[in-house]
Scaffold this motif. Structure first.
Motif, short mmCIF file in Angstrom:
data_model
loop_
_atom_site.label_atom_id
_atom_site.label_comp_id
_atom_site.label_asym_id
_atom_site.label_seq_id
_atom_site.Cartn_x
_atom_site.Cartn_y
_atom_site.Cartn_z
N ASP A 194 33.05 24.52 51.38
CA ASP A 194 32.67 24.59 52.81
C ASP A 194 32.92 25.99 53.35
O ASP A 194 32.10 26.55 54.07
N LEU A 195 34.09 26.54 53.01
CA LEU A 195 34.45 27.87 53.54
C LEU A 195 33.51 28.95 53.01
O LEU A 195 33.11 29.86 53.75
N ALA A 196 33.13 28.82 51.73
CA ALA A 196 32.17 29.78 51.18
C ALA A 196 30.85 29.65 51.95
O ALA A 196 30.20 30.64 52.30
N GLY A 197 30.46 28.41 52.25
CA GLY A 197 29.24 28.18 53.03
C GLY A 197 29.34 28.81 54.41
O GLY A 197 28.36 29.35 54.93
N ILE A 228 33.92 31.57 46.22
CA ILE A 228 34.97 30.59 45.90
C ILE A 228 36.02 31.24 45.00
O ILE A 228 37.23 31.06 45.20
N SER A 229 35.58 32.04 44.03
CA SER A 229 36.55 32.74 43.16
C SER A 229 37.43 33.68 44.00
O SER A 229 38.64 33.74 43.81
N LEU A 230 36.81 34.40 44.92
CA LEU A 230 37.59 35.35 45.73
C LEU A 230 38.59 34.62 46.64
O LEU A 230 39.70 35.10 46.88
N LEU A 231 38.21 33.44 47.12
CA LEU A 231 39.12 32.70 48.00
C LEU A 231 40.25 32.04 47.20
O LEU A 231 41.21 31.53 47.79
#
Ligand code: 5AD
Ligand code: FES
Length: 365
Positions: free
Chosen positions: A213-216, A19-22
């Motif tokens: 969601d995207l991290a998942g 999440i941090s990277l996104l």
């Protein structure tokens, strides 16, 4: 900055790391993209393979709420290329030294469709002396069908999971037995067990979708051990039910940027898989696919569908290249890729190295 550097230095990312990277911007974003470009260069090289994309039919039995060719859309002409047109198009790919073709269509399940595709696979193998690689992308099917097609010569299969959070999946699909998350998952598993190089992916910027969601999604790709990934920005289509959320979406440019970040993080997580620079990127930015190649993607699928059919395979609004011919797309792509310091590799399948390593149970050295 220190934080991002620290995360990038880790061998494996947690959900919070992703999440941090996104969420990075400015210099941190540059650092992320630099790291993913270096990873691609180290494990894949500054290279790119083509899969000539043949969208052979837009007839679909499903009604996904985001998709322009859904069954319920009566606002388009349905087409189904005949076998000779498909074979001629595959021969074009072979004659132009594309290593592979990808056959894609709406989702239909029937004994006639099974036999037809099986026969086409044999014919494409024959016309190319077995040299043309073949990716199939024709949706959910029974295990026996996947097996027959594998035996007939298809060796890669793309089936996007679209969203790995089941509750999000159910918001973007009708609630009925033709659109079951569990079946999609089990199809992916069957494909992998049969021995296909298995590809999946998601749309980015969907209504209701969060960074969590995207991290998942990225963690799912890693845990499932996929060989190939195609992810693109969600782009609304006026004749679909999801259009009612158009006002709530993040701006197109942000969806584009988030897609690049997803590609970059995935390249760092899964160093030797094949990652497609999705055509939908180009619907937002004229050099969108090339930007994806520069930060980690290594596959482009130039559209080689005969020109007169293209405008009817509109999955989303503003789909690029619908007025062009196969030759136009090749010339145009060659010119644009030449700006990215990337070599287009002709005459090779460009299989995912990850697949070989996975089958042999090897670690990355
Ligand atoms: N926007 C972006 N991508 C879409 N697809 C379908 N509809 C859309 C849309 N509105 C993608 C899906 C599908 C692939 C063939 O096209 O992810 O798997
Ligand atoms: Fe089709 Fe450029 S890729 S016209």
């Amino acid at each position: 900055m220190a934080d991002i550097e620290k995360i990038l230095g880790k061998g494996s990312f947690t959900r919070e790391d992703i999440i941090s990277l996104l969420s990075v911007n400015g210099e941190e974003r540059t650092l992320l993209f630099r790291r993913s470009a270096e990873t691609k260069e180290k494990y894949i090289g500054k290279k790119l393979w083509f899969r000539g994309l043949i969208e052979f039919s837009n007839i679909c039995s499903k009604d996904c709420l985001y998709c322009g060719i859904r069954k319920g859309n009566s606002n388009l002409l349905r087409y189904n290329l005949d076998d000779e047109e498909i074979i001629t198009t595959a021969r074009f790919a072979y004659d132009n030294s594309y290593g592979s073709v990808a056959l894609q269509s709406g989702e239909l399940e029937s004994p006639i469709v099974t036999a037809r595709i099986e026969n086409l696979l044999h014919r494409i193998k024959d016309l190319s002396d077995g040299k043309l690689g073949i990716t199939l992308s024709v949706g959910e099917q029974e295990p026996e069908v996947y097996r027959r097609w594998f035996e007939a010569g298809a060796h890669r299969y793309l089936l996007r999971i679209e969203a790995t959070n089941e509750s999000l999946y159910s918001k973007i699909h009708p609630d009925n037995s033709k659109h079951l998350f569990k079946r999609r998952l089990s199809c992916l598993k069957v494909l992998q067990d049969i021995g296909y190089q298995t590809g999946t992916g998601v749309m980015i910027g969907l209504p209701f979708q969060t960074l969590d969601d995207l991290a998942g999604d990225l963690l799912f790709f890693r845990d499932f051990n996929i060989d190939m990934c195609g992810m693109g920005p969600y782009i609304e289509h006026a004749d679909t039910p999801l259009i009612k959320y158009a006002g709530e979406l993040m701006p197109l440019q942000e969806r584009f940027d988030l897609t690049l970040k997803m590609i970059a993080v995935l390249r760092i997580m899964m160093k030797d898989i094949n990652i497609v620079a999705a055509t939908a990127l180009q619907a937002i930015d004229p050099i969108g696919r090339e930007k994806a190649v520069m930060i980690g993607a290594n596959i482009i699928m130039p559209n080689i569908t005969p020109g007169q059919y293209r405008k009817n395979y509109k999955l989303y609004d503003n789909k690029p290249c619908t007025d062009d011919s196969a030759e136009d797309c090749q010339n145009c792509l060659e010119a644009r890729v030449s700006l990215t310091d990337t070599e287009i590799v002709y005459g090779e399948w460009g299989d995912s190295k990850h697949y070989d390593r996975r089958r042999k149970g090897m670690d990355l050295g």
